[in-house]
Motif scaffolding. Sequence first.
Motif, PDB file in Angstrom:
ATOM      1  N   ASP A  48      -6.672  -2.971   3.400  1.00 51.91           N
ATOM      2  CA  ASP A  48      -6.740  -1.934   4.433  1.00 51.91           C
ATOM      3  C   ASP A  48      -8.130  -1.884   5.052  1.00 51.91           C
ATOM      4  OD1 ASP A  48      -4.151  -1.182   4.191  1.00 51.91           O
ATOM      5  OD2 ASP A  48      -4.529   0.697   3.130  1.00 51.91           O
ATOM      6  N   ARG A  93       0.842  -1.181   0.000  1.00 53.35           N
ATOM      7  CA  ARG A  93       0.000   0.000   0.000  1.00 53.35           C
ATOM      8  C   ARG A  93       0.885   1.241   0.000  1.00 53.35           C
ATOM      9  NH1 ARG A  93      -3.769   1.133  -1.746  1.00 53.35           N
ATOM     10  NH2 ARG A  93      -4.780   2.404  -0.146  1.00 53.35           N
ATOM     11  N   ARG A  99      -7.033  -1.159  -1.961  1.00 50.72           N
ATOM     12  CA  ARG A  99      -7.431  -0.733  -0.618  1.00 50.72           C
ATOM     13  C   ARG A  99      -8.152  -1.833   0.157  1.00 50.72           C
ATOM     14  NH1 ARG A  99      -8.882   3.715  -3.841  1.00 50.72           N
ATOM     15  NH2 ARG A  99      -7.655   5.601  -3.433  1.00 50.72           N
TER      16      ARG A  99
END
Length: 439
Positions: A369, A213, A366
């Motif tokens: 996350d 990320r 994402r």
Amino acid sequence: MNGETPGILPRDLDAEAATIHALFHDPECIDSMVPSLDSADFHSEKERTIFMAIEAQRADGADVSIEGVYTRLAADGLLEQAGGVGHLSDLYELGLGPVFGMANAERVQRLARLRRAAVAGQRVWEEVAGGIEEGRVGAFLDESADALRAVALEESITETTVTFDEAYVESIYALQERMRNPNPVPGLASPWPTLDSETTGFHPGELWVIGARPSTGKSAFGMNVAMHAVKQGRAVLFMSLEMHGEMLMQRVFASEARIPLSNIRTGDIDHACVDRLVRLQDELSDKPVRMVYRPGATARQIRAEALAARTAWGRLDLVVVDYLQLMGSDKDRPNREQATADKSQALKALAGELNVPLIALAQLSRDSDKAKRRPGLSDLRESGAIEQDADGVLCIWRKAGLASPEAEFIIAKQRNGSVTDVPMSMIGRYVRFEERSFA
């Protein structure tokens, strides 16, 4: 031989005739020569036409014979183009025997490649003489270089083609050498012995994708590996599509001279830090390393930079690309997934062509996350064919977030090894990873 006159495209009509003669007389020549030869390799229209008839006979599963070739040529209305019965008889009765068949066939191929190179060069001359639009100069030069490299690649493929027995013997010799001199890291080593114990290093021809990320350390990983390789005397190309030269060098100062990045950016450094920078310059000066900042670089442009570096140094040991999703595309694609697949395939092909390990940094989606979970292969953004093309995929995970130094190198895929985790620490102020036990 008929190929020595200056100003005339190279050819050897005697070798072409001898090749056909060998094909008429030796079945083993047919099995070994026909798959590698192409009818376009023959300069003589007669020999080219006869070879095509031999190819057709072989494809039909028929025994190759002068009688069969005559029958096929006559049926196809090509007997006159092949020189007639007299020419067929002359080739059959050359009196050479098939013993030099392969040597003559290889000469035919080599001279054909020289002719193709000459034709490619002539086309370049004609286009330049006709005028090239300024906006197309870069693309034209890339295309021209590709045309000549395609001919060179034919030669390298031929030279590396071996039989099973040849490959077996060569591999046994290599294995014996490794047994005499065991090396737990036969590939290019990283700065982290624990990682190397799991991967045995980064090997020539391999594509490794390092996923993370934003701000979790993918660029740091690439730079750490690159600088470690440079210090080991390896020739390295670092292609940055994101950070310009000064930003890259600031990270080198931080990671290699152990100066906090924030201090480098503000200029708040003391004499001890300056001394370390001087020692770093002494250590790295004149080393074979290039850091190229080229936003939106395509696979073709990366290849051109790699070939230029290899030409300048006479060798190339590692290519790092930072990062994959920022690459431009050599083809128009309707969606990002297909474009990313093209890029990963091109990078894998480049690793094989250059015979070097290629490390491509990539951004993860994402999803990991949001779910606060370990990242994996499915988290590669617009992954397309990345999972398939890559020989290895390593994901960087910061479980406790960026405020914690704890990190994991998750080997999510390894074609020639196991998948596992390697505990690491991210030393943010020095922009470098350290093994957790030493951090």
